[in-house]
Design a protein around this motif. Structure first.
Motif, PDB file in Angstrom:
ATOM      1  N   ASP A  67       0.803  -0.846  -0.210  1.00  0.00           N
ATOM      2  CA  ASP A  67      -0.176  -0.558  -0.486  1.00  0.00           C
ATOM      3  C   ASP A  67       0.803   1.004  -0.062  1.00  0.00           C
ATOM      4  N   LYS A  94      -2.388   0.464  -9.104  1.00  0.00           N
ATOM      5  CA  LYS A  94      -2.577   0.712  -7.756  1.00  0.00           C
ATOM      6  C   LYS A  94      -3.062   2.348  -6.930  1.00  0.00           C
ATOM      7  N   ASN A  96      -5.917   4.535  -4.053  1.00  0.00           N
ATOM      8  CA  ASN A  96      -6.824   4.715  -3.517  1.00  0.00           C
ATOM      9  C   ASN A  96      -7.435   5.575  -3.679  1.00  0.00           C
ATOM     10  N   VAL A 169     -10.680   0.557  -3.560  1.00  0.00           N
ATOM     11  CA  VAL A 169      -8.988   0.285  -3.471  1.00  0.00           C
ATOM     12  C   VAL A 169      -9.409  -0.175  -5.696  1.00  0.00           C
ATOM     13  N   THR A 272      -9.533  -6.648   1.551  1.00  0.00           N
ATOM     14  CA  THR A 272      -8.134  -5.985   1.279  1.00  0.00           C
ATOM     15  C   THR A 272      -8.388  -6.115   3.152  1.00  0.00           C
ATOM     16  N   THR A 340       5.599  -7.236   3.514  1.00  0.00           N
ATOM     17  CA  THR A 340       4.547  -6.051   3.571  1.00  0.00           C
ATOM     18  C   THR A 340       4.249  -6.527   4.551  1.00  0.00           C
TER      19      THR A 340
END
Length: 479
Positions: A67, A94, A96, A169, A272, A340
């Motif tokens: 992210d 990717k 938001n 997303v 997610t 991650t």
């Protein structure tokens, strides 16, 4: 001696059940909290696990987790394609995005509900209602007070037009190969449709087309129950699929960055970490759906191939070449997912919160089992004294105590893990997809829990054994 130890343990059923229940509670709590912890960490890399067909993820060297979006220049794509050992490389966006839409729940229900379901919904809509669970009902009791229990809760959306502004997303896949789009892989739902419920990935080539994940429909279209079948009365899988198909045929529209987007399909996406809806579209269209920036390329998906000499290098070797020649970061999907997870382990309070809960479960289990087992030993001092008077050594007595603790620990461990497994089954819907609560039990968690339960049994045995070892055989002849 072993048979005598078992008879002594099960002879006092109340204390035997108390010991087993204490160990069951500790085992279930540690396994269940560990499973939720692992499930939440796996959700942090949901996009990584959903993308199939690639070997490497290429990104800005400053990216720490999936992210952490740091856009790159479009020219980096050609540089990656020129690295020896790269068969192909495609862009992936990717970010938001903000979704806006206005819809009338009654109009949408008329297009998607069956006549019988529509009549039932109209009867239910005559009385105000709100989505609730045990927590919201408790909150209503606390906020409204006991005097307002008879008043119904307010409706969470107006009967007229509903205005929705939701963060989603946004995933932009390659326009040509469509690598990264929901694919026809593992079965979800009734029938071999892969990760697609309604529509096909190729439908993204239609004008202004987007795909929305099934669970995200709940937040984009509140009150319409599009994310799962009805429970009362039960709705068949075929009827639910027909309802989703009717929803897509109605061509519902949303607005992103003042641009029109049409839902042409419903897919299944891994939930997610933030539980935001997931929207798929083409890479070129995703750049229009988001505010324009100088750099828009967030990730590059690459597949390894053969070198000029015909050799097939491994992914790790190609990743090292990309790092040396382009200065970008390149990781396999597994490596990127672990990076991650490590970020969330280091920079968030999740491990501490779950660690405190697991520690409390261990301490409570130790206290309950230790106290109950100690009381059991005290009440059987005369029996142990009789055995010592008949010639039993301290080693044999300690062996009996350890056998009793092992038997109770095995039962408590098995029951606790079984209860945790039942809880984990409740976190899956009828098609095996995860619900709101994440839960995943890796095999490593089971021996860890077994070790903790064994440690509890050893501690409880040591407390009891000290009293027995100091016991004099003459205590048998005292009145």
């Amino acid at each position: 001696m072993a048979w005598i130890a078992i008879k002594m343990l099960v002879g006092d059923r109340a204390k035997f059940v108390g010991i087993v229940l204490g160990l069951t509670f500790a085992s279930a709590l540690m396994t269940q909290q560990g499973s939720i912890f692992c499930g939440m960490l796996l959700r942090t890399g949901a996009l990584i696990s959903d993308v199939a067909g690639d070997d490497l993820w290429v990104m800005d060297p400053g990216v720490q987790f999936v992210d952490d979006v740091r856009p790159m220049r479009e020219s980096e794509l050609d540089r990656v394609r020129g690295v020896p050992g790269v068969k192909w490389a495609v862009p992936l966006y990717k970010g938001n995005g903000r979704v806006r839409l206005t819809f009338n729940p009654d109009d949408l229900k008329e297009k998607t509900y069956s006549p019988d379901r529509l009549r039932n919904d109209r009867r239910e809509s005559a009385r105000p209602s709100a989505p609730s669970n045990i927590f919201t009902r408790g909150l209503n009791l606390f906020v409204r007070g006991a005097g307002d229990l008879d008043s119904p809760p307010p409706r969470w959306y107006t009967p007229d037009d509903v205005n929705v502004v939701e963060t989603v997303v946004l995933v932009g896949v390659d326009d040509v190969s469509m690598i990264g789009a929901p694919a026809r892989g593992a079965m979800v739902g009734p029938g071999p449709r892969g990760r697609m419920w309604v529509g096909r990935p190729e439908d993204l080539r239609r004008p202004d087309a987007i795909l929305v994940d099934r669970v995200g429909l709940r937040r984009l279209f509140p009150g319409c129950r599009l994310e799962k079948p009805f429970d009362d009365p039960p709705e068949s899988e075929e009827a639910y699929l027909a309802r989703l198909e009717a929803f897509v045929r109605a061509a519902p529209e949303i607005e992103m960055n003042d641009r029109r987007a049409v839902i042409v399909g419903v897919c299944e996406a891994t939930r997610t970490f933030q539980s935001n809806p997931v929207v798929f579209t083409l890479y070129s269209r995703a750049k229009r759906f988001m505010p324009m920036e100088r750099k828009m390329l967030t990730f590059i998906l690459a597949r390894t191939g053969k070198d000029a000499d015909g050799a097939s290098p491994v992914a790790a070797e190609v990743a090292e070449r990309i790092r040396e020649r382009t200065g970008l970061a390149a990781w396999t999907g597994r490596e990127f997912a672990f990076r991650t997870i490590k970020y969330y382990l280091i920079y968030t309070g999740i491990p501490i919160n779950f660690g405190v809960t697991v520690t409390l479960g261990f301490l409570v289990g130790t206290a309950i089992a230790g106290q109950t087992f100690y009381n059991f030993t005290i009440e059987n001092l005369k029996q142990f004294g009789s055995l010592k008077a008949m010639g039993a050594s301290n080693v044999q007595i300690v062996g009996m105590i350890l056998l009793q603790a092992s038997l109770a620990g095995s039962l408590g461990y098995g029951l606790g893990v079984g209860l945790s497994a039942l809880f984990g089954m409740k976190t899956l819907d009828r098609w095996g997809n995860s619900t709101e609560l994440a839960s995943f039990t890796p095999w490593q968690l089971l021996p860890i829990t077994a070790t903790a339960i064994a440690l509890i049994c050893v501690l409880a045995s040591l407390v009891s054994a000290q009293r027995v070892l100091r016991l004099e055989p003459a205590v048998v002849f005292r009145s």
